[in-house]
Design an enzyme around this catalytic site. Structure first.
Site, PDB file in Angstrom:
ATOM      1  N   GLY A  12       0.836  -1.193   0.000  1.00 18.63           N
ATOM      2  CA  GLY A  12       0.000   0.000   0.000  1.00 18.63           C
ATOM      3  C   GLY A  12       0.871   1.243   0.000  1.00 18.63           C
ATOM      4  CE  LYS A 205       0.084   6.400  15.874  1.00 22.96           C
ATOM      5  NZ  LYS A 205      -0.279   7.591  15.077  1.00 22.96           N
TER       6      LYS A 205
END
Length: 428
Positions: A12, A205
């Protein structure tokens, strides 16, 4: 010189960037790593799909195990996303002695202990710089650059979509729903933006950064999460009046070996460097006992910034292969996780109340704070032009979370308080 052969899972946006860098920077990469790097197999969803990069059809496969089980491949680069299947592929690769470079924050936030333990068992590298903050080398910095220091706080803007929305709301005075729609049209926000706007992406994260910064196994469930969907243009306007910008911050703190991690919309003083981070950029502020305050800023996503971090990890793996030291830089948390209680979590707070516009109300409000030991930095009161209520804006000094919960609960029970419109943490 024998090339190191790579299997790429995903072609991608980021995967395409990886191919571009590996093919276009081959001489530089070989000089830094000690070997040529060759991508020999690429997993794609559809081999016949038109692409904006030229790749031999012989390199493409729709079966991930063609890559994992290929005996010629030394390193797996995973940029396809996903969790459960991807986890099995990563464990399968490690079982076969293959090293891993991944950009998958979801996978590493949820399953890094198992993956890193398998890597240690097999003497393999697992590097994941691109999983947090795109092109900013924050993971390598935490592991290596701060190895001699003790980190006490990590605070950052780690989601570009929400930062774009909030900055646009601040600059133009626009409503959340209107800016979100624009962000979707520009490709900054997904059709289903839930992961971004409700803080889930940032929470994953911060799970990774908290684990690395505090050397403890932080779980996603340890992160308190609140997104930006409730932020109004009025909140942002009031914040600006008092000298604050609203940012979605991930905040990880340590004190006396106890830690707390959260993701929440926060009023950031305009004098703080994070307040000036706009658009889709990311920034991470790190405070160490020895070094003091540092901040790292850059693009948090995108084809080439993220691919740069991926290929930097790939170079590190190949260098380790040539030195014979793979598996020796694996990060294994070694400290017991001790989470802060509400009594140990303290911050300044911004509170916006809608109250009855009559004499004595302000004194009742301030008395509640006094009863629970919360001191006030500033109090503003003025009539509301659109209804008979008055608005009271309060900024507290540092107050512990337990006390603030009691204050807000008492406000909910007071007849003169018609609504607790907004509550934000304050930083800077």
């Amino acid at each position: 010189m024998k090339p190191v052969k790579v299997g790429l899972l995903g072609l991608g946006t980021v995967g395409t960037g990886v191919v571009r860098i590996v093919e276009g920077h081959q001489h530089d990469l070989m000089s830094q790593s000690g070997s040529p790097i060759e991508i020999v197999k690429i997993l794609v969803q559809d081999k016949n799909k038109a692409r904006n990069i030229s790749v031999s059809s012989d390199m493409l496969t729709e079966n991930p195990w063609d890559v994992i089980e290929n005996p010629e491949i030394d390193v797996i680069v995973e940029v396809m996303g996903g969790i459960e299947l991807t986890k099995q592929l990563m464990l399968g690769a490690l079982e076969r002695g293959k090293h891993i470079v991944t950009a998958n924050k979801d996978l590493m936030a949820l399953h890094s202990p198992e993956i890193l333990a398998k890597a240690a068992e097999k003497g393999c590298d697992v590097f994941y710089e691109a999983s947090v903050a795109g092109g900013i080398p924050i993971i390598r910095t935490l592991i290596e650059g701060f190895s001699s220091d003790r980190i006490t706080k990590i605070m950052g803007i780690v989601n570009g979509t929400t930062n774009y929305i909030l900055a646009k709301m601040s600059k133009e005075g626009a409503a959340y729903a209107d800016v979100l729609k624009e962000a979707q049209e520009l490709g900054y926000a997904e059709a289903d933006p839930t992961s971004d706007v409700e803080g889930l992406d940032a929470a994953r994260k911060m799970t990774i950064l908290g684990t690395l910064g505090f050397h403890a196994n932080v779980a996603l469930a340890d992160v308190e999460v609140k997104g930006i969907s409730g932020v109004t243009k009025e909140d942002i306007a009031y914040g600006k009046r008092l000298g604050y910008e609203v940012k979605l911050l991930g905040i990880a703190e340590r004190q006396d070996e106890h830690i707390s991690i959260s993701v929440q919309p926060t009023m950031v003083k305009t004098s703080h460097p994070l307040a000036s981070v706009n658009g889709v950029f990311n920034a991470v502020y790190v405070h160490g006992e020895a070094v003091g305050e540092t901040m790292f800023y850059g693009p948090g996503a995108g084809e080439m910034p993220t691919a740069t971090s991926v290929v930097a990890d790939l170079v590190a793996v190949v260098r380790n292969l040539n030195l014979g030291v793979n598996g020796r830089r694996g990060f294994i948390p070694y400290k017991e996780k001790k989470l802060k209680t509400d009594e140990q979590i303290a911050s300044k707070n911004f509170i916006l109340l809608h109250v009855a516009d009559k004499a004595g109300v302000l004194s009742q409000i301030t008395q509640v704070f006094a009863e629970h030991g919360v001191s006030l930095e500033s109090v503003l009161q003025h009539p509301n032009a659109t209804n008979p209520l008055a608005e009271i804006i309060i900024v507290t000094h540092d107050a512990n979370k337990a006390a603030m919960k009691k204050v807000l609960k008492q406000f909910e029970a007071m007849d003169v308080v018609h609504a607790i419109k907004s509550v934000y943490r304050v930083e800077g």
